[in-house]
Design an enzyme around this catalytic site. Structure first.
Site, short mmCIF file in Angstrom:
data_model
loop_
_atom_site.label_atom_id
_atom_site.label_comp_id
_atom_site.label_asym_id
_atom_site.label_seq_id
_atom_site.Cartn_x
_atom_site.Cartn_y
_atom_site.Cartn_z
N MET A 42 0.85 -1.20 0.00
CA MET A 42 0.00 0.00 0.00
C MET A 42 0.89 1.25 0.00
O MET A 42 0.46 2.33 0.40
CB MET A 42 -0.93 -0.02 1.21
N HIS A 89 9.92 -3.46 3.06
CA HIS A 89 9.49 -3.67 1.68
C HIS A 89 10.71 -3.89 0.77
O HIS A 89 10.67 -4.70 -0.15
CB HIS A 89 8.71 -2.46 1.17
#
Ligand code: PAF
Length: 267
Positions: free
Chosen positions: A31, A38
């Site tokens: 998101m 990440h």
């Protein structure tokens, strides 16, 4: 070079191009508000595949609290910079593109999703599973990478892949933590420096306590608002609130030692 696809047609054109035909595709759904956690998923995807796709989509259907959705950080330029060394494509569609059905169709799981996060965030996992299924259909990856911090999410996505015979492998990736043990999360950046320093007690107590009830009690003593701590299948998950920010974490737990039966008196 990274290709930015801000809508479905641009992504579909890229996916159908000869350069992507027959390639092993690794997928990291996010998101946005990307951080080193990440980057670790993207680095693993880069190492194991020929092409790497990152999706950035703040999925409205998984937010049960509209204020939480409104506050969710949007940092597209910084996200693209972080993704550049790893990803070949970034798919970042607008909300309408993902819900042509107006969210009439949903994926529901009726066991694990009713505990923990599911109990405290009604509709959350329906939103997650539905958007992940849509993303899998659109991206058609060989492998998809998920962090272990969101343990329930990881288990539910794995279960969905099995239940619907989806032709991909879900790759679980270890939680990336700051040196004080706090799991990286885009929500951490919403905390004041003092609260961020206190947050280190959350993973420490969650991991050390003998059982879920003890962990919840110790976290409350430390001044955290505790949503839940839950032990299941040798894994402990927990959620707390600090300065109104909701944070979750997960650890594997050792099974409780077997209780030895009392020696019986010799007859
Ligand atoms: O973990 C997340 O960031 C989201 O839940 C996901 C998997 C991208 C679905 O919106």
């Amino acid at each position: 070079m990274i290709t930015y696809c801000p809508d479905l047609p641009s992504w579909q054109r890229l996916r159908a191009s000869p350069d992507w035909a027959g390639r092993r595709i690794g997928f990291v759904p996010t998101m946005g508000a990307l951080h080193a956690g990440h980057a670790a998923l993207l680095a693993r995807a880069r190492a194991e595949n020929d092409r790497v796709v990152l999706s950035i989509f703040v999925n409205p259907t998984q937010f049960n609290d509209p204020a939480d959705l409104a506050k969710y950080p949007r940092t597209l330029e910084a996200d693209l910079d972080l993704a550049r060394p790893f990803a070949d494509a970034v798919f970042a569609p607008p909300a309408e593109a993902m819900y042509p059905d107006g969210y009439r169709y949903q994926v529901t799981e009726n066991d694990l999703s009713t505990r923990g996060e599911g109990l405290h965030r009604p509709g959350h996992f329906e939103g997650v599973l539905t958007v992940v299924l849509k993303l899998f259909q659109i991206v058609r990856p060989d492998r998809a990478y998920f962090g272990e911090k969101d343990w329930q999410q990881l288990q539910l996505v794995r279960g969905m892949v099995d239940a619907f015979f989806l032709p991909l492998t879900v790759v679980p990736c270890p939680t990336v933590r700051d040196p004080d043990g706090v799991a990286l999360s885009s929500r951490n950046r919403r905390l004041s420096p003092a609260a961020r320093a206190r947050l280190a007690h959350f993973p420490a107590l969650l991991r050390r306590a003998a059982n879920a009830a003890e962990a919840a009690a110790q976290l409350r003593e430390e001044g955290f608002e505790v949503d839940y701590v839950d032990d299941r299948d040798r894994h402990r998950i927990g959620a707390i609130r600090l300065e109104g920010v909701r944070l979750i974490d997960h650890f594997p737990v050792e099974p409780a030692p077997a209780v030895e039966p009392e020696p019986r008196d010799a007859l």
